[in-house]
Write an enzyme that holds these catalytic residues in place. Structure first.
Site, short mmCIF file in Angstrom:
data_model
loop_
_atom_site.label_atom_id
_atom_site.label_comp_id
_atom_site.label_asym_id
_atom_site.label_seq_id
_atom_site.Cartn_x
_atom_site.Cartn_y
_atom_site.Cartn_z
N ARG A 58 0.83 -1.22 0.00
CA ARG A 58 0.00 0.00 0.00
C ARG A 58 0.86 1.27 0.00
O ARG A 58 0.48 2.29 -0.56
CB ARG A 58 -0.94 -0.03 1.21
CG ARG A 58 -1.94 1.12 1.30
CD ARG A 58 -2.91 0.88 2.46
NE ARG A 58 -3.47 2.11 3.00
CZ ARG A 58 -4.66 2.61 2.68
NH1 ARG A 58 -5.43 1.99 1.82
NH2 ARG A 58 -5.11 3.72 3.24
N ILE A 84 -6.87 8.06 -0.72
CA ILE A 84 -6.90 6.61 -0.81
C ILE A 84 -7.70 6.17 0.42
O ILE A 84 -7.46 6.65 1.53
CB ILE A 84 -5.46 6.02 -0.83
CG1 ILE A 84 -5.47 4.51 -0.84
CG2 ILE A 84 -4.61 6.51 0.30
CD1 ILE A 84 -4.05 3.91 -1.09
N SER A 85 -8.71 5.31 0.22
CA SER A 85 -9.66 5.01 1.29
C SER A 85 -8.99 4.35 2.49
O SER A 85 -7.93 3.72 2.36
CB SER A 85 -10.76 4.10 0.79
OG SER A 85 -11.49 4.73 -0.21
N GLN A 86 -9.66 4.46 3.62
CA GLN A 86 -9.25 3.79 4.85
C GLN A 86 -9.18 2.28 4.56
O GLN A 86 -10.12 1.72 3.97
CB GLN A 86 -10.31 4.09 5.91
CG GLN A 86 -10.08 3.51 7.25
CD GLN A 86 -11.32 3.71 8.16
OE1 GLN A 86 -12.32 4.26 7.74
NE2 GLN A 86 -11.19 3.25 9.38
#
Lengths: 235, 812
Positions: A58, A84-86
């Site tokens: 990530r 960028i999402s959780q």
């Protein structure tokens, strides 16, 4: 040569232990999962989804200046007003999609490319559209460089989906039009599922799941990421 | 020596204008709730100035003129510089839930903004120090200046961009410095002011655009819209109601239609997006009456009213970009009246993009009116078949919980009563909100509608309600009559063909709920039935968000927060539950805590550093109680009455300007008269009666009379033309404000005679109390209503008169 070797060793020593951070991120997601029984069911999050997220780096999808935050369970800015999402929400959405290895998946809103990367090992093909040219270009290069060969990307209008790539078994979309784009539902195969995170840039209010039955009937579900009962009933 | 009255008035005007302008600027570049907190805390600069003046009084005694000129000049330069630096801070309000360390930047914002306020307040405080025998006159010019600033900044925002208005404020303060510098006895500092101005202007001109342009947060919808390929900023208007920006995106067109059904037979046309303050998206649709396919407009939840009527007369409250008007045209409405608050929005639709929008405003059956919705309907003499209140706030804004601090007079019980009064028999009131999970707004809408119907004597409100929802929106319909079986049949057909869900109609079976757009529980059906049943109170009480009816006295429709739910929400915030947290009330409470702590520090600091009362002066606690009570009470009254007058005057920003200016100027007149009143009472030898007693009595009587009388007066005279309403408002404000202007200068004059070293301390204390007051008034109004705020203010004035008696009766 000695100095160079010493420098290299020093550099290697300075590089954070991304793998252990990733493991810690997965542990956090697993801890949270029981609070999302409505979304993930009693069985918890799919081990395949967690396995993929445990492998994908990530930190390579996060801008250099925010890399330290890559494995924190929080959304991270990626520039151009996007995030960028959780990780927890990425896991929930991916789990909710119930991707099969034979599935073709459409993603509207490539962003950093992380969600496409998570879907890549789980699906046959991922087609991803990004509206911001700079983000789309960077994500495409990144996905190619990292070897996600079954991800196709393009920059453009996601409202009408991607006819040449479809129809789709699964769709994940960030809808900004105040409604679920009907053309996307039309490109969803019978038996298909679509997941839409609803909310602002740094918070997901709820997840909308669109399901198309084999007979073509469409239903939607609104699911909170967490267990929260609005009414305190008498004991 | 006496400082120039004009210089004092000018700097007072500049400081107040700056305060108003900062709200505008920060609302554009960030979000208004953090603007509220940052500005409230920075206003403690008034308290800092009091402390500074107290500690440096001895040194300043012979340097008043230079100090005043310096303070005004520093205010002018830092008013601009602080905002420019603030824009460079990487503060992101949306990220606070994840990264509390971002609060450091919020602290930096406080610090930056406190500098100009401290400098400006120091200049004003110096004027009080410089004229111990003419406190009432100083206060008069201070208030007249502030009042002019309130009015002037609204006028400036009509003519100038916010950034140019900021420069104008700085120039006003520099002019104040020049006037003071040029006054006798010395004019040496004129050159210094000119040099400072030239250097400031030089730095401004040398700065790159990234510093001097408005730097709107990249997370605001306007910024993200402009990231799209070929998206361009079109017309942009700046006014007191906001920065209105039109954006065209030919490559990836906007298709903004809230709540569109998945079964829509056509896609939305090309649109021009319109943002207010970089947020609040609305859209202007490409429209050609002969060729456009507008069938999609029949496939949103708010189209239901048209399925239940035939060629209705329609009133749209909140026209925005005209979507609801097009919807009425599509449904062959007999007549369409649309009301829009913002003249710039109307200008975009009817002038700049009139051809794009198909010139629908020129149709014979359509009229677009510039008015505030509530005020328009109160003054209307006709009735409509459909009153449509469309969804105008953007989804992100609605879900982010930042609206809790905003008053909304559209969604109150009294407003609903007016809407129902203006409906034809069997007409429909239609209100649409975003669907939230768990449902909150929709339940509060229903609770408010039920309360309005009950106040109108409807025994069974449930017979007049219909509620549907889609995947994104819910629409509540209230009928002026009983919902008929034909209505129910049409409702079912409408919902089925569009895959919407029935949430409520009279006699609805539970099995019909929650079938197509499935919620974990049939929350809306259950909730509405609970609101209509005998357990209503218990249901509202036990619901984890506040869904009680919103009223004119407590008009915080968007404040759903309940303190007892906070621990649960906090525990869920990192587990995907962050959006459940409503920020409004948390922000205002956090502001209060900070303001009280900082104020206490600023007030106690001079006492700790050796400030002592003289033997003949009043006790320190008495001074503290007196000036705190006045600081609190003045703004309580002002804020509460602004709310009342805003409803009567319409157009909030103008109303606020008129009311604030009226209050300050008439209070100034009262201040000017206070010394005379004091002398008269002294010569009349009415023992035991002080001027503060008279003023407090005047305030208490007029405030309490207005509390009951204003409602009926406004109701009867709502039909007056604009000028008539403004004149009447000022006439009503005059007596109350006149008395309110007296206690502060009377008290300060006494202190300047007995304890002159306490004058700046009292000035700072009053400033701190004013900051706390503004925040506390909001909290009191949110929980107990504005009437309670007025009652508390009356009590505080009584208290002030009581504690002042020993110190005033001894020294008048």
């Amino acid at each position: 040569v000695t100095a160079w070797l010493a420098g290299a060793v020093q550099l290697a020593a300075d590089e954070p232990d991304w793998a252990s951070r990733r493991a810690s991120m997965i542990a956090t997601i697993e801890d949270y999962a029981p609070m999302s029984a409505e979304v993930v069911g009693d069985a918890g999050l799919s081990p395949e989804v967690l396995g993929v997220m445990g492998r994908i780096e990530r930190h390579l999808f996060v801008p250099e200046e925010f890399r330290e935050l890559a494995y924190h369970d929080r959304p991270v800015p990626i520039g151009y007003g996007q995030t960028i999402s959780q990780p927890f929400i990425v896991a929930l959405m991916t789990d909710l999609l119930e991707v099969d290895p034979s599935d073709t998946v459409l993603e509207v809103g490539t962003g950093s490319g992380y969600q496409a990367a998570v879907l890549s090992p789980l699906a046959k093909e991922v087609c991803s559209i990004e509206i911001v040219p700079e983000l789309g270009k960077t994500a495409a290069e990144r996905l190619q460089r990292l070897g996600f060969a079954n991800v196709r990307t393009r920059v453009g209008d996601g409202y009408f989906g991607w006819a040449e790539c479809g129809p789709f078994d699964r769709v994940v979309v960030t809808a900004a039009a105040g409604h679920i784009p009907p053309p996307l539902v039309a490109q969803l195969k019978p038996g298909g599922r679509m997941v839409i995170p609803v909310g602002g840039r740094f918070v997901t209010q709820f997840l909308t799941l669109v399901e198309k039955s084999q007979a073509g009937e469409v239903t939607t579900r609104q699911l909170l990421p967490v267990m929260f009962v609005p009414l305190t009933r008498a004991e | 020596m006496m400082l120039s009255n004009l210089a004092l008035a000018l700097v007072s005007a500049a400081v107040l204008a700056y305060e108003v302008l900062l709200v505008r600027l920060l609302s554009i570049v960030q979000w208004h709730h953090f603007a509220y907190m940052a500005i409230s805390i920075a206003l403690l600069g008034f308290g800092i100035s009091g402390t500074f003046l107290t500690l440096s009084r001895g040194w300043l005694t012979w340097r008043f003129q230079v100090a005043f000129v310096s303070a005004s000049t520093i205010f002018a330069l830092t008013a601009v510089a602080s905002f420019l630096f603030l824009q460079q801070l990487p503060f992101n309000a949306l990220e606070i839930v994840w990264e509390p360390s971002g609060l450091i930047y919020l602290g930096a914002m406080y610090g930056l903004l406190a500098v100009p306020f401290t400098a400006g307040a120091t200049a004003i405080g110096l004027a009080f120090l410089a004229a111990p025998r003419a406190i009432n006159r100083v206060y008069l010019w201070n208030l007249v200046g502030s009042g002019s600033g309130a009015l002037g900044v609204v006028l400036a925002l009509m003519l100038l961009s916010p950034m140019d208005a900021l420069l104008a404020v700085a120039m006003l303060a520099l002019f104040a410095a020049l006037v003071a510098a040029a006054s006798p006895p010395s004019n040496l500092s004129v050159a210094a002011v000119v040099v400072a101005a030239v250097v400031g202007a030089g730095i401004w001109l040398a700065l790159p655009g990234t510093w001097t342009d408005l730097n709107i947060s990249q997370y605001k919808p306007l910024s993200t819209a402009l990231q799209v390929k070929n998206a361009v900023l079109g017309r942009e208007y700046s006014g007191p109601l906001g920065l209105v920006s039109a954006v065209k995106s030919p490559t990836v067109p906007f298709r903004y239609v809230p709540g569109l059904s998945l079964n829509a037979p056509s896609v939305p046309p090309e649109q021009i997006a319109v943002f207010t303050d970089g947020d609040g998206l609305t859209a202007i649709n490409r429209f050609d009456e002969r060729t456009s396919d507008t069938s999609y407009l029949g496939y949103t939840t708010d189209a239901l009213a048209y399925a239940l009527t035939d060629a209705p007369s329609v009133l749209v409250l909140g026209a925005g970009g005209g979507n609801a008007v097009l919807q009425a045209i599509h449904h062959d409405a007999a007549t369409i009246d649309a009301v829009e608050l913002n003249p710039d929005m109307i200008r975009l639709v009817t002038v700049d993009y009139a051809d794009f929008a198909g010139r629908f405003h020129e149709r014979e059956d359509t009229s677009i009116r510039l008015a505030e919705a509530r005020n328009f309907i109160a003054r209307a003499s006709r009735r409509w078949d459909v009153i449509q209140i469309p969804l105008l706030d953007a989804l992100g804004t609605a879900l982010s919980g930042v609206q809790g601090l905003s008053e909304s007079y559209i969604y109150t019980v009294e407003a609903f009563e007016l809407y129902l009064d203006r409906l034809q028999a069997n007409g429909w009131l239609s209100l649409t909100r975003w669907l939230r999970l768990p449902p909150i707004d929709t339940l509060r809408l229903v609770a408010t509608a039920i309360a309005a119907l009950e106040r109108q004597g409807v025994a069974n409100p449930g017979e007049r309600l219909v509620v549907i929802r889609g995947p994104d929106t819910a629409t509540v319909l209230v009928k002026q009559g009983v919902v008929s079986p034909q209505n129910i049949a049409a409702l079912k057909d409408f919902s089925a063909t569009r895959s919407f869900d029935l949430a409520y109609y009279p006699g609805m079976d539970a099995a019909e709920a929650n079938r197509r757009n499935i919620l974990p529980e049939p929350y809306l059906f259950d909730g509405i039935n609970a609101l209509l049943g005998p357990e209503r109170e218990a249901f509202v009480d036990s619901y984890k968000f506040d869904i009680s009816p919103s009223t004119d006295d407590r008009p915080y429709f968007f404040d759903f927060f309940k303190w007892r739910t906070l621990p649960e929400l906090l525990s869920l915030r990192r587990v995907g539950g962050a959006a459940l947290l409503d920020w409004g009330e948390l922000i205002v409470f956090a502001t209060l805590v900070q303001a009280v702590l900082l104020s206490a520090f600023l007030i106690l600091l001079p006492l700790g550093l050796g400030l002592r009362r003289s033997p003949q002066g009043a006790a320190t606690w008495r001074l503290a109680a007196y000036f705190s009570a006045l600081g609190l009470a003045f703004l309580f009254v002002e804020i509460a009455f602004i709310q009342r007058f805003v409803l009567f005057l319409g157009r909030p920003i103008y109303a606020v300007a008129v009311v604030v200016a009226g209050f300050l100027v008439f209070a100034g007149v009262g201040s000017g008269f206070s010394a005379q009143l004091e002398r008269r009472l002294l010569t009349a030898k009415r023992t035991g009666l002080t001027a503060v007693d008279v003023a407090a009595a005047g305030i208490i009587v007029s405030a309490l009379v207005y509390l009951f009388a204003l409602g009926p007066i406004f109701e009867r005279l709502a039909g007056l033309p604009d000028l008539g309403r403004v004149t009447l408002s000022l006439a009503l404000i005059a007596p109350l404000a006149f008395f309110m202007g007296m206690p502060f200068p009377l008290g300060l004059s006494t202190v300047s005679r007995t304890d002159p070293q306490f004058v700046p301390w009292a000035w700072g204390l009053n400033g701190c109390a004013s900051v706390v007051s503004a925040v506390l008034a909001t909290i009191l109004a949110m929980h107990f209503g504005f009437a309670a705020v007025i009652v508390v203010a009356a009590v505080l004035y009584g208290l002030a008169a009581f504690v002042a008696r020993p110190m005033l009766s001894n020294h008048v």
